[in-house]
Design an enzyme around this catalytic site. Structure first.
Site, PDB file in Angstrom:
ATOM      1  N   ILE A 157      47.954  44.952  37.416  1.00 54.03           N
ATOM      2  CA  ILE A 157      47.351  44.799  38.921  1.00 54.03           C
ATOM      3  C   ILE A 157      48.451  44.925  39.712  1.00 54.03           C
ATOM      4  CG2 ILE A 157      46.409  43.381  40.503  1.00 54.03           C
ATOM      5  CD1 ILE A 157      45.098  42.158  38.230  1.00 54.03           C
ATOM      6  N   ASP A 176      60.273  40.448  38.347  1.00 59.42           N
ATOM      7  CA  ASP A 176      59.524  40.215  36.991  1.00 59.42           C
ATOM      8  C   ASP A 176      60.450  39.738  36.064  1.00 59.42           C
ATOM      9  OD1 ASP A 176      57.356  40.085  34.877  1.00 59.42           O
ATOM     10  OD2 ASP A 176      56.630  41.607  36.175  1.00 59.42           O
ATOM     11  N   ALA A 236      45.756  36.309  42.577  1.00 65.09           N
ATOM     12  CA  ALA A 236      45.857  36.387  41.219  1.00 65.09           C
ATOM     13  C   ALA A 236      45.472  35.228  40.790  1.00 65.09           C
ATOM     14  CB  ALA A 236      47.295  36.412  40.998  1.00 65.09           C
ATOM     15  N   ARG A 237      46.197  33.888  41.277  1.00 61.08           N
ATOM     16  CA  ARG A 237      45.856  32.515  40.845  1.00 61.08           C
ATOM     17  C   ARG A 237      46.274  31.655  41.872  1.00 61.08           C
ATOM     18  NH1 ARG A 237      43.270  34.581  37.619  1.00 61.08           N
ATOM     19  NH2 ARG A 237      42.977  34.357  35.483  1.00 61.08           N
ATOM     20  N   ASP A 261      42.231  35.121  48.333  1.00 60.06           N
ATOM     21  CA  ASP A 261      41.291  35.099  47.427  1.00 60.06           C
ATOM     22  C   ASP A 261      41.254  34.174  46.498  1.00 60.06           C
ATOM     23  OD1 ASP A 261      38.938  36.640  46.832  1.00 60.06           O
ATOM     24  OD2 ASP A 261      39.971  37.470  45.000  1.00 60.06           O
ATOM     25  N   GLU A 266      39.583  25.381  42.882  1.00 57.96           N
ATOM     26  CA  GLU A 266      38.356  26.411  43.243  1.00 57.96           C
ATOM     27  C   GLU A 266      37.122  25.359  42.918  1.00 57.96           C
ATOM     28  OE1 GLU A 266      38.303  30.172  42.376  1.00 57.96           O
ATOM     29  OE2 GLU A 266      40.378  30.764  43.055  1.00 57.96           O
ATOM     30  N   HIS A 284      37.180  34.517  45.954  1.00 56.44           N
ATOM     31  CA  HIS A 284      37.410  35.175  44.713  1.00 56.44           C
ATOM     32  C   HIS A 284      36.732  36.488  44.449  1.00 56.44           C
ATOM     33  CE1 HIS A 284      39.225  33.612  40.771  1.00 56.44           C
ATOM     34  NE2 HIS A 284      39.134  34.777  40.764  1.00 56.44           N
ATOM     35  N   GLY A 286      38.306  39.349  43.809  1.00 56.37           N
ATOM     36  CA  GLY A 286      38.947  40.393  43.161  1.00 56.37           C
ATOM     37  C   GLY A 286      38.532  41.425  42.253  1.00 56.37           C
ATOM     38  N   SER A 287      37.471  40.970  41.439  1.00 50.63           N
ATOM     39  CA  SER A 287      37.098  41.914  40.637  1.00 50.63           C
ATOM     40  C   SER A 287      35.517  42.292  40.922  1.00 50.63           C
ATOM     41  CB  SER A 287      37.208  41.694  39.066  1.00 50.63           C
ATOM     42  OG  SER A 287      36.492  40.213  38.756  1.00 50.63           O
TER      43      SER A 287
END
Length: 318
Positions: A157, A176, A236-237, A261, A266, A284, A286-287
């Protein structure tokens, strides 16, 4: 030969429910929200298809019936499942990698643009009837083009966000555990420490996986090292963010705006966000495209079918 029994914890897109009914003895659920009697409904199931809001911790997995051999999650993330507990029970777990990367990256870019250009405030102004027409000083935001974008977590992503951001002329930096190969980096600048990474992030996108190693990574200490007026987005989270610290920084203006998001706990997000104008809040999404959710469903169902057939699918987690 009898079909394997599949317990589905949430309502799914109609095409995926039809596919589940074709390939399994599917126990479908009509609700979009978490059901309180997951264990009671799982009796006799060979596989469970769960969602990110379903917590399958050590206690839940230990109490699952012996018939359960596979757990599939309708998500790429799997931090809501205790993998060690599943491994101890001999239960295989699969997820939905790859197929949601573009949709989630689009959502992150939506958050970047909406936060930078104060789109949430503008939409609320129009809907409230308070808009008095164009004005030279009205809702002045920040131009995204030419800004430095920092990506925390350069997985699938994160790399899609980098590709999209470069289309806006953004200068991409990333943090990273290791540097990407040249063919995946595409000119993005790698940072191996927060010391060099955070100060360049005029826009910070959080894209790392969840779990204890990244819990509340964006805390008060790291926020203080971001440039004055930085923008933060998280698709993401929710666990990546220390809510108290971010809300405080949004109130002082050290963080000019945020786009979120995902959230801790949650759907019971920190109520402090609801008092702020300079934060864009999405549920939420995202997808949440028809194409992506269909692909996710097909991938997770095929993974569970393979596990029950004694095979190791490409989307096997443990």
């Amino acid at each position: 030969m009898a079909k394997p029994v599949l317990f589905v914890t949430r309502r799914l897109p109609a095409s995926i429910e039809a596919l589940a009914a074709r390939d399994f003895d599917a126990r479908l659920t009509a609700s979009d929200v978490a059901i309180p009697d997951l264990l009671a409904r799982a009796g006799g199931a060979d596989a469970i298809l769960c969602c990110p809001g379903d917590v399958l911790d050590q206690a839940v997995i230990a109490a699952l019936p012996d018939t359960v051999k596979a757990i599939g999650t309708f998500s790429v993330g799997y931090d809501h499942i205790d993998l060690n507990a599943a491994r101890a029970r001999g239960i295989k777990v699969c997820n939905t990698p790859d197929v949601l990367s573009v949709a989630t990256a689009e959502c992150a870019m939506l958050l970047i643009l909406a936060a930078a250009r104060r789109a949430g405030e503008g939409e609320r102004l129009v809907r409230s009837g308070g808009w008095q027409g164009w004005a030279p000083t009205q809702l002045l935001g920040t131009q995204v083009s030419g800004r430095r974008l920092g990506i925390f977590g350069m997985g699938r992503i994160g790399r899609e966000i980098a590709r999209m951001a470069q289309g806006f002329g953004m200068e991409v930096h990333y943090r990273d555990q290791a540097r990407l190969p040249d063919d995946l980096e595409h000119g993005a600048v790698f940072h191996d420490s927060d010391d060099s990474f955070l100060p360049v992030c005029e826009v910070l996108s959080l894209n790392a996986p969840g779990g204890e190693s990244t819990r509340h990574w964006l805390n008060a200490h790291r926020i203080a090292r971001l440039p004055q007026g930085a923008i933060v987005v998280n698709a993401a989270r929710g666990s990546l963010v220390d809510d108290t610290a971010l809300i405080a920084a949004l109130r002082t203006g050290h963080i000019a705006a945020a786009g979120l998001d995902v959230y801790n706990n949650e759907p019971a997000l920190d109520p402090g966000y609801l008092t702020l104008e300079n934060v864009v809040l999405l549920p939420h999404l995202g997808s949440a495209t028809s194409e992506t959710r269909d692909a996710m469903g097909r991938l997770v169902l095929s993974g569970m079918a393979a596990i029950l057939a004694g095979q190791a699918p490409p989307n096997l987690v443990v």
